[in-house]
Design an enzyme around this catalytic site. Structure first.
Site, PDB file in Angstrom:
ATOM      1  N   CYS A  69      41.219  47.810  41.584  1.00  0.00           N
ATOM      2  CA  CYS A  69      41.442  46.497  40.961  1.00  0.00           C
ATOM      3  C   CYS A  69      40.223  46.061  40.149  1.00  0.00           C
ATOM      4  CB  CYS A  69      41.747  45.470  42.039  1.00  0.00           C
ATOM      5  SG  CYS A  69      41.952  43.807  41.363  1.00  0.00           S
TER       6      CYS A  69
ATOM      7  N   ASP B 138      53.419  32.642  37.201  1.00  0.00           N
ATOM      8  CA  ASP B 138      54.636  33.108  37.868  1.00  0.00           C
ATOM      9  C   ASP B 138      54.231  33.627  39.249  1.00  0.00           C
ATOM     10  OD1 ASP B 138      53.434  35.546  37.465  1.00  0.00           O
ATOM     11  OD2 ASP B 138      55.193  36.515  36.580  1.00  0.00           O
TER      12      ASP B 138
ATOM     13  N   CYS C 217      43.154  47.369  46.257  1.00  0.00           N
ATOM     14  CA  CYS C 217      41.892  46.730  45.877  1.00  0.00           C
ATOM     15  C   CYS C 217      40.902  47.736  45.286  1.00  0.00           C
ATOM     16  CB  CYS C 217      41.270  46.035  47.079  1.00  0.00           C
ATOM     17  SG  CYS C 217      42.346  44.763  47.787  1.00  0.00           S
TER      18      CYS C 217
ATOM     19  N   GLN D 276      63.593  36.569  37.867  1.00  0.00           N
ATOM     20  CA  GLN D 276      64.490  36.902  38.983  1.00  0.00           C
ATOM     21  C   GLN D 276      65.047  38.316  38.921  1.00  0.00           C
ATOM     22  OE1 GLN D 276      64.807  34.588  41.324  1.00  0.00           O
ATOM     23  NE2 GLN D 276      63.807  32.992  40.143  1.00  0.00           N
TER      24      GLN D 276
ATOM     25  N   TYR E 214      56.696  27.893  32.266  1.00  0.00           N
ATOM     26  CA  TYR E 214      56.365  29.316  32.286  1.00  0.00           C
ATOM     27  C   TYR E 214      56.781  30.006  30.980  1.00  0.00           C
ATOM     28  CZ  TYR E 214      56.714  34.234  32.887  1.00  0.00           C
ATOM     29  OH  TYR E 214      56.586  35.570  32.641  1.00  0.00           O
TER      30      TYR E 214
ATOM     31  N   GLU F 265      61.314  37.579  28.532  1.00  0.00           N
ATOM     32  CA  GLU F 265      60.820  36.687  29.580  1.00  0.00           C
ATOM     33  C   GLU F 265      61.975  36.052  30.346  1.00  0.00           C
ATOM     34  OE1 GLU F 265      57.944  36.375  30.796  1.00  0.00           O
ATOM     35  OE2 GLU F 265      56.903  37.599  29.321  1.00  0.00           O
TER      36      GLU F 265
HETATM   37  S1  SF4 Z   1      42.957  40.614  43.300  1.00  0.00           S
HETATM   38 FE1  SF4 Z   1      42.414  42.787  43.395  1.00  0.00          FE
HETATM   39  S2  SF4 Z   1      40.778  42.891  44.920  1.00  0.00           S
HETATM   40 FE2  SF4 Z   1      41.800  40.916  45.177  1.00  0.00          FE
HETATM   41  S3  SF4 Z   1      43.344  41.281  46.744  1.00  0.00           S
HETATM   42 FE3  SF4 Z   1      44.328  41.598  44.763  1.00  0.00          FE
HETATM   43  S4  SF4 Z   1      44.146  43.819  44.423  1.00  0.00           S
HETATM   44 FE4  SF4 Z   1      42.652  43.269  46.010  1.00  0.00          FE
END
Ligand code: SF4
Length: 364
Positions: free
Chosen positions: A212, A148, A209, A52, A130, A47
């Site tokens: 995700c 972080d 996304c 950095q 952290y 960690e």
């Molecule tokens: S959390 Fe997931 S769905 Fe939301 S912006 Fe980030 S990558 Fe996209």
């Protein structure tokens, strides 16, 4: 949603999202050496090294460090000069000095056992909120959060928080939200999942996304252009500082370097002798004789609050620098083993002295 009203996810929603994050992490985490054997010491060192510095750059340093310092006792037993070559290339030597001091505390105050109590661990030298959250959750299973840069990005997008995350109100919200998420089973994995998601999926410029695990709940995605978040308030630019530095060699060709005092900018690091100001005059004040002719080269180095423009002059003589921790001439072959400050690394490379470049900064 502004942070004042963007409450942490309610318990009903939290569990499915936690489960989705944990399932994603179990499948997609990178097999990093400190994850394969997450002992408190290995997690702690990783960690500190990863702050950095890019994760991919850290792995080799981590393996070498662990082979030489397998526990706090091994690190506590050496002096800083022995430690520095194992840190050279990672930069930010204050981290190494703090880790060294903390290892000595662990030996003297806890008999070499890293304390599992968050309060005790958090009181060690250099352990901030952290690091405390990361080590306590990953190595000991405490339900404490981490925040972080990666976590900030994921949470600001997930909850569509458009206020500057550096402001105290958003900071409080971030820690409270991360705390609510960590308050369940597998807190260490959950914290790592958030960080890993930010490093590999919810990346600064092009969040993926479609793959995700948070996509269905992500308010930033729904609002469009999640890459606009987190919001950055433009900072005042760093102050421009002109400095003259000298490349002065002994008759054997060794290079004179000055070690900075431990406290302050570039603390404890070796530097070419120099001073603020333009032209040869600041170097004459250090007892150096500047050679006739044009400077050897110029480099710039930007800190948070200052931007240095360094002009390198050929010179002769032993520098006299008030307040220096040490002044010594080093053979070129030994330079890679020294804790060289970033501006000096750049200046040496600019004038043709072979020193290893520091690896890129920014945890990913
Ligand atoms: S959390 Fe997931 S769905 Fe939301 S912006 Fe980030 S990558 Fe996209």
């Amino acid at each position: 949603m502004p942070p004042s009203t963007a409450a942490p996810p309610p318990a009903d929603d939290r569990d499915p999202l936690r489960a989705a994050l944990l399932a994603w992490y179990a499948r997609h985490q990178r097999p990093l050496p400190w994850r394969l054997d997450p002992s408190p010491w290995r997690v702690w060192v990783s960690e500190i090294m990863c702050q950095q510095t890019r994760v991919a750059s850290v792995i080799g340093y981590f393996e070498r460090f662990m082979a030489r310092f397998p526990d706090p006792e091994a690190l506590a037993a050496v002096d800083l000069e022995t430690l520095y070559p194992f840190w050279a290339g990672l930069g930010y030597y204050a981290r190494a000095r703090n880790l060294h001091a903390a290892a000595r505390q662990v030996v003297t105050e806890y008999g070499g056992e890293i304390p599992s109590d968050p309060e005790q661990f958090g009181a060690l030298k250099g352990v901030g909120r952290y690091t405390r959250g990361a080590v306590m959750s990953i190595a000991f299973g405490h339900r404490v959060p981490v925040v972080d840069g990666n976590v900030v990005r994921v949470l600001c997008r997930w909850f569509n928080v458009a206020d500057d995350p550096k402001t105290p109100g958003v900071q409080r919200w971030l820690w409270a939200t991360a705390g609510a998420l960590a308050d369940g089973p597998q807190p260490g994995d959950l914290n790592q999942a958030l960080m890993e998601l930010g490093a590999t999926v919810c990346t600064p410029r092009s969040p993926s996304c479609l793959v995700c695990p948070l996509a269905s709940a992500c308010q930033g995605r729904r609002a469009g252009d999640p890459e606009r978040l987190p919001t950055k308030t433009p900072r005042k630019g760093p102050r421009a500082v002109a400095r003259s530095v000298a490349l002065s060699r002994t008759a054997e060709g060794h290079i004179w370097l000055v070690r900075n005092p431990d406290a302050g900018l570039l603390g404890g690091q070796w530097a070419l002798p120099g001073a603020e100001g333009e032209g040869p005059a600041p170097l004459a004040a250090l007892g150096l004789t500047v050679a006739d002719g044009p400077p050897l080269g110029q480099v710039t180095h930007t800190f948070t609050h200052q931007r240095w423009a360094l002009t390198v002059y050929a010179a002769t003589g032993r520098p006299q620098v008030e307040g220096a921790a040490e002044i010594a001439a080093h053979p070129e072959a030994a330079l890679d083993g020294l804790a060289l400050g970033g501006p000096t690394l750049k200046a040496l490379r600019k004038v043709g002295v072979a020193v290893a470049a520091r690896r890129g900064a920014g945890r990913t």
